[in-house]
Write a protein that holds these residues in place. Structure first.
Motif, mmCIF file in Angstrom:
data_model
loop_
_atom_site.group_PDB
_atom_site.id
_atom_site.type_symbol
_atom_site.label_atom_id
_atom_site.label_comp_id
_atom_site.label_asym_id
_atom_site.label_seq_id
_atom_site.Cartn_x
_atom_site.Cartn_y
_atom_site.Cartn_z
ATOM 1 N N SER A 314 0.845 -1.191 -0.007
ATOM 2 C CA SER A 314 0.055 0.033 -0.056
ATOM 3 C C SER A 314 0.739 1.313 0.065
ATOM 4 O O SER A 314 0.479 2.544 -0.039
ATOM 5 C CB SER A 314 -1.049 -0.065 1.202
ATOM 6 O OG SER A 314 -0.132 -0.178 2.408
ATOM 7 N N GLY A 315 2.084 1.150 -0.192
ATOM 8 C CA GLY A 315 2.972 2.372 -0.014
ATOM 9 C C GLY A 315 3.375 3.018 1.257
ATOM 10 O O GLY A 315 3.524 4.086 1.301
ATOM 11 N N LYS A 316 3.602 2.067 2.254
ATOM 12 C CA LYS A 316 3.944 2.601 3.718
ATOM 13 C C LYS A 316 5.455 3.067 3.729
ATOM 14 O O LYS A 316 5.788 4.028 4.384
ATOM 15 C CB LYS A 316 3.885 1.144 4.635
ATOM 16 C CG LYS A 316 2.244 1.087 4.967
ATOM 17 C CD LYS A 316 2.431 -0.227 6.240
ATOM 18 C CE LYS A 316 2.930 -1.554 5.748
ATOM 19 N NZ LYS A 316 1.991 -2.296 4.354
ATOM 20 N N THR A 317 6.205 2.081 2.886
ATOM 21 C CA THR A 317 7.521 2.319 2.933
ATOM 22 C C THR A 317 7.929 3.920 2.299
ATOM 23 O O THR A 317 8.691 4.629 2.888
ATOM 24 C CB THR A 317 8.387 1.504 2.135
ATOM 25 O OG1 THR A 317 8.016 0.141 2.553
ATOM 26 C CG2 THR A 317 9.770 1.648 2.193
ATOM 27 N N GLU A 318 6.980 4.084 1.418
ATOM 28 C CA GLU A 318 7.221 5.661 0.836
ATOM 29 C C GLU A 318 6.855 6.581 1.868
ATOM 30 O O GLU A 318 7.523 7.645 1.835
ATOM 31 C CB GLU A 318 6.348 5.672 -0.242
ATOM 32 C CG GLU A 318 6.674 5.310 -1.738
ATOM 33 C CD GLU A 318 8.083 5.856 -2.222
ATOM 34 O OE1 GLU A 318 8.584 7.024 -1.754
ATOM 35 O OE2 GLU A 318 9.001 4.884 -2.831
ATOM 36 N N LEU A 319 5.957 6.283 2.637
ATOM 37 C CA LEU A 319 5.478 7.266 3.781
ATOM 38 C C LEU A 319 6.810 7.450 4.867
ATOM 39 O O LEU A 319 7.103 8.341 5.367
ATOM 40 C CB LEU A 319 4.248 6.991 4.533
ATOM 41 C CG LEU A 319 3.144 7.011 3.542
ATOM 42 C CD1 LEU A 319 1.884 6.436 4.139
ATOM 43 C CD2 LEU A 319 2.821 8.636 3.357
ATOM 44 N N TYR A 320 7.311 6.009 5.142
ATOM 45 C CA TYR A 320 8.648 6.204 6.008
ATOM 46 C C TYR A 320 9.447 7.130 5.523
ATOM 47 O O TYR A 320 10.196 7.699 6.163
ATOM 48 C CB TYR A 320 9.104 4.669 6.107
ATOM 49 C CG TYR A 320 8.290 3.478 6.549
ATOM 50 C CD1 TYR A 320 7.048 3.731 7.495
ATOM 51 C CD2 TYR A 320 8.551 2.379 6.336
ATOM 52 C CE1 TYR A 320 6.249 2.517 7.707
ATOM 53 C CE2 TYR A 320 7.893 1.247 6.808
ATOM 54 C CZ TYR A 320 6.729 1.459 7.549
ATOM 55 O OH TYR A 320 6.065 0.311 7.839
ATOM 56 N N MET A 321 9.694 7.085 4.152
ATOM 57 C CA MET A 321 10.768 7.896 3.414
ATOM 58 C C MET A 321 10.569 9.341 3.721
ATOM 59 O O MET A 321 11.577 10.152 3.862
ATOM 60 C CB MET A 321 11.278 7.311 2.043
ATOM 61 C CG MET A 321 11.738 5.782 2.246
ATOM 62 S SD MET A 321 12.712 5.547 0.836
ATOM 63 C CE MET A 321 11.843 4.507 -0.116
ATOM 64 N N SER A 322 9.039 9.573 3.286
ATOM 65 C CA SER A 322 8.896 11.159 3.454
ATOM 66 C C SER A 322 9.114 11.594 5.014
ATOM 67 O O SER A 322 9.786 12.681 5.092
ATOM 68 C CB SER A 322 7.484 11.307 3.310
ATOM 69 O OG SER A 322 7.379 10.711 2.091
#
Ligand code: ADP
Ligand code: ZN
Ligand code: ZN
Length: 825
Positions: A314-322
């Motif tokens: 679901s794109g959690k890792t992208e949010l971690y990176m933000s």
């Protein structure tokens, strides 16, 4: 200036702290967090200063003997965390301090044994162990206790050594070993004169035409051609000179040595994955959540962690990176914890791709030198993003801004193998509060207990219910990406297959779908949760499993005694001849391994390329990577494996996931088995259909009506959570009570049992004396895994509203005490 210091000494099983005087020469250097050397009893030991004091608590104090590291090794926040964990988990604080320091820096005291034999000594009359100790010391010279431990495994040599000391045949002396790790330096040389003066110094080089002269001259020529100091090993290699030549040149004042520290960096040869170099445009769902996270960071709302509940992909890792990017922009550092199994090169390369030059890894497979250097580089913010399993939480950054735990439900966050026993999720939540960092707990399948707490304590609960669609090359770069539906899951009733005459381990639907996958050159994964598969008994006709009437846990089949045993309370009964529910005599234990699945599958599809991944095939270092890349490159059609398969793999060609028997995990005698099964099935289902090809999941089961299977098939966490919670409320399991597990281990089962029986009475007395009437004791009984590392195990469970409170001032020598253990197996 304070003259005294309180010190936590690094001595096993010592829980108290002790006050020491600070000698005047160290007065300006000693501060909380400093690593020092002190005398403790008759031993020289290391300890960490936890507090400076005006007055000691005792009249007589000894002085601190030495300071081990010029800087404090622990920050105030790390110290407070160590105390918090020590209190919460009833473990000695020195255990947490040790866990926070790089291995080798913190040394435990030891004893040195030396021979002291009279000249006419005859060993023949001595007993065997005495003779062996004397023989060893004669052969090797003086040895430390831990060296002797290695020689005498499973022998109580210390008792014998003590009697030899009292007879005057041995002398013992306390010692503190040197730190096992040191800084690494590279030595280089440079000319002490200007290179243009080279000709004028040649006459000083000795007899012309001698070999030494030639070597010395070539060293000077080499250095004259360099603009920087040259590394010594390189000088040796390119000139044929040796160390005495260099020393000679140095003595003549022609060259100078220089020494420079070199960092041992485990990521030296790793490259970032450029595919992830640029942050994508966030989906609408991601953007909404990012606004919340950013808001919390801006408001500095660090009292509560954030629970990020998002399905796989679901794109959690992208949010971690933000969040990491934002922390870094504020000159802060970031810690990201991942389960042990997900710390793959792909994970690291993804972060390195986005944050080149800023990433460090911290985990137990690094060499002690690499860990020491990485730890010191973190302390100096030489890198600012630490990735690793649970121990990376203790990265000594000066100003951590965000702490992320990916797949926070994973059991590898609990430290169970060795003390101190603690849960990294709890530790992270506490550390976030102490250090004012935002804690993000990400998962597709939250823990029931954690979710309960999140609701109860009103944590920000952020949901990402759909997957991010893979971008095609035609999509305009600025477009907001689409989301994908989750794969369809079909439950197959294996009882019906049997009734209709299919005795194979593959249902008709599963074989048909496998045939389609092979025909269309896609890939499939078959999962068999093998752990515990051979020891539970169920009815093939109605699916009934035999449970303990007191605990509601599945009973475990014991082949030798043909009996069924409850591993929580000890209830035992004979193996029945007939199913108590439907009267069928097809009630027996289950037993199928991955080898059998592989063999049967090959019979069914002779030309299919199969690959097996389980503990047997993936034991070598790097074997998992090899198996996975083999599969990813489509060198195999079907991957057969155990629960290892479920985690975090991104395999676009996989369009079918089959679970050979979904109910296997349901039958462990532990209150979290339904939850674990739900988590596993949900994670596995997340492996299928990660691309536009779509995907399907088939769950084969003898208990199709079980709620864990039903809700997993619908990707319905809320439904599962509701039902599981009411079940636990009824049976009084966490989160409606709390537990402490005591475990006694011994090479002799009777001894372990005896200790457990005494412990039980002691706990009973404590509970009866308390005004708190919520306590409940069960046991003593061997747990499901009755033996570990060759030792027999017996356990006692204490339940209550706050059982740790009852035990606050108790000390249990030689017994493992676990507060809130995630498993009773
Ligand atoms: P999770 O951590 O929840 O499993 P990831 O962050 O790994 O999810 O995302 C799954 C896949 O989708 C990854 O390949 C990632 O690069 C991609 N992805 C995530 N967010 C976006 C986005 N906003 N735009 C394009 N691709 C994305
Ligand atoms: Zn039955
Ligand atoms: Zn029971």
């Amino acid at each position: 200036m304070k003259e005294f210091a309180r010190i936590a000494v690094n001595v096993p099983e010592v829980r108290d702290q002790f006050d020491y005087a600070i000698p005047p020469e160290l007065a300006s250097l000693v501060s909380p967090g400093c690593l020092v050397e002190v005398t403790f009893g008759s031993q020289k030991v290391q300890g960490v200063v936890t507090k400076l004091l005006d007055q000691p608590e005792v009249a007589e104090t000894k002085s601190i003997a030495a300071l081990v590291d010029e800087f404090p090794v622990l920050s105030q926040n790390h110290l407070m965390l160590a105390f918090f964990l020590s209190e919460k988990y009833l473990q000695p604080v020195s255990g947490f301090i040790t866990a926070m320091l790089p291995p080798g820096l913190h040394q435990q005291a030891d004893t040195l044994f030396k021979l002291n034999l009279p000249s006419d000594f005859e060993s023949d009359s001595l007993p065997d162990v005495s003779r062996r100790i004397i023989g060893k010391l004669t052969e090797r010279g003086p040895l430390r206790g831990r060296q002797l431990d290695r020689t005498f495994k499973n022998v109580d040599w210390r008792k014998t050594a003590r009697s030899l000391v009292s007879k005057g045949l041995l002398v013992s002396q306390p010692v503190l070993p040197e730190p096992a790790v040191r800084r690494k330096y590279s030595r280089s040389v440079l000319l002490s004169f200007h290179s243009q003066e080279l000709e004028s110094v040649i006459p000083a080089l000795g007899f012309k035409d001698s070999a030494a002269f030639t070597r010395r001259l070539s060293v000077l020529r080499l250095l004259a051609g360099e603009s920087q100091p040259a590394e010594i090993s390189w000088v040796y290699a390119s000139t044929g000179a040796n160390s005495s030549d260099l020393r000679w040149l140095e003595q003549k004042g022609l060259i100078r040595f220089q020494s420079e520290e070199v960092w041992r960096d485990p990521l030296r040869d790793a490259r970032g994955d450029l595919h992830y170099a640029r942050a994508p445009v966030l989906t609408r769902e991601q953007s909404a959540i990012w606004d919340r996270i950013e808001g919390l960071m801006d408001q500095r709302a660090f009292e509560k962690p954030v629970l990020l509940h998002g399905v796989t992909g679901s794109g959690k890792t992208e949010l971690y990176m933000s969040a990491i990017e934002k922390a870094l922009a504020q000159e802060q550092q970031a810690i990201i914890l991942v389960p042990e199994i997900s710390l793959t090169p792909q994970t690291i390369e993804r972060f390195m791709g986005r944050f080149p030059g800023k990433v460090g890894v911290i985990h137990s497979k690094l060499s002690p030198g690499e860990r020491y250097d990485t730890w010191r580089r973190a302390r100096g913010t030489d890198f600012s993003i630490a990735i690793g399993p649970r121990s990376a939480l203790f990265t000594p950054f000066p100003n951590t801004g965000v702490i992320i735990l990916d797949e926070c439900h994973d059991e590898s966050y609990y430290q169970a193998e060795m003390g101190p026993y603690f849960h990294a999720v709890e530790a992270a939540i506490a550390f976030g509060k102490l250090s004012k960092a935002l804690v993000i707990l990400g998962t597709a399948t939250p823990d029931v207990n954690l979710y309960f707490r999140a609701v109860y304590e009103k944590w920000p609960l952020l949901e990402l219910p759909s997957r991010v669609a893979a971008q095609s090359p035609e999509t305009p770069a600025a477009a907001i990406p689409d989301t994908l539906p989750l794969p369809e899951v079909q439950i197959v009733d294996m009882r019906a297959e049997l009734r209709e005459g299919n005795i194979s381990i593959f249902s008709r639907s599963l074989s048909e779908r496998l045939r389609d996958v092979l025909a269309s050159q896609q890939q499939a994964i078959l999962l068999l949760n093998r752990r515990g598969s051979a020891s539970y008994v169920f009815c093939r006709d109605c699916g009934y499993t035999l449970k303990c009437p007191r605990c509601d846990f599945s009973l475990t089949y014991h082949r030798n005694s043909l009996s069924l045993v409850c591993h929580t309370c000890g209830y035992t009964r004979k193996m029945p001849g007939k199913c108590p529910q439907c009267g069928s005599n097809r009630i027996k234990q289950f037993g199928t391994g991955t080898e059998k699945v592989e063999a049967d599958l090959q019979l069914l599809f002779p030309s299919a390329r199969l690959l097996r991944w389980d503990a047997d095939t993936s034991s070598g270092k790097g074997a998992e990577e090899v198996i996975l890349s083999h599969f990813r490159q489509h060198n195999a059609d079907i991957l057969i494996g155990t629960q290892m398969l479920a985690k975090g793999l991104d395999l676009p060609l996989v369009t079918l996931v089959g679970v050979v028997l979904a109910d296997v995990g349901l039958n462990f005698p532990d209150y979290r088995t339904a939850e674990r099964t739900f988590q596993l099935l949900t994670q596995v289902a997340g492996r299928a259909g990660r691309s536009a090809l779509g995907g399907k999941v088939i769950l084969q089961t003898f208990q199709p009506e079980h709620y864990a299977i039903q809700f997993a098939a619908k990707h319905n966490f809320a439904g599962f959570y509701g039902q599981e919670l009411s079940h636990r409320r009824e049976l009084r399991y966490p989160p409606f009570t709390r537990m402490v597990r005591f475990e006694c281990r011994d090479t002799n089962s009777d001894k372990a049992q005896q200790v457990a029986i005494e412990l039980f009475s002691r706990l009973e007395r404590l509970a009866n004396a308390s005004s708190d009437k919520t306590f409940e004791l069960s046991g003593p009984t061997p747990p499901y895994f009755a033996k570990r590392g060759g030792l027999f195990r017996w356990q006692v469970i204490l339940k209550g509203t706050d059982p740790a409170k009852l035990l606050k001032d108790e000390f249990f020598s030689g017994i493992r005490v676990e507060v809130d253990p995630p498993s009773l197996l």
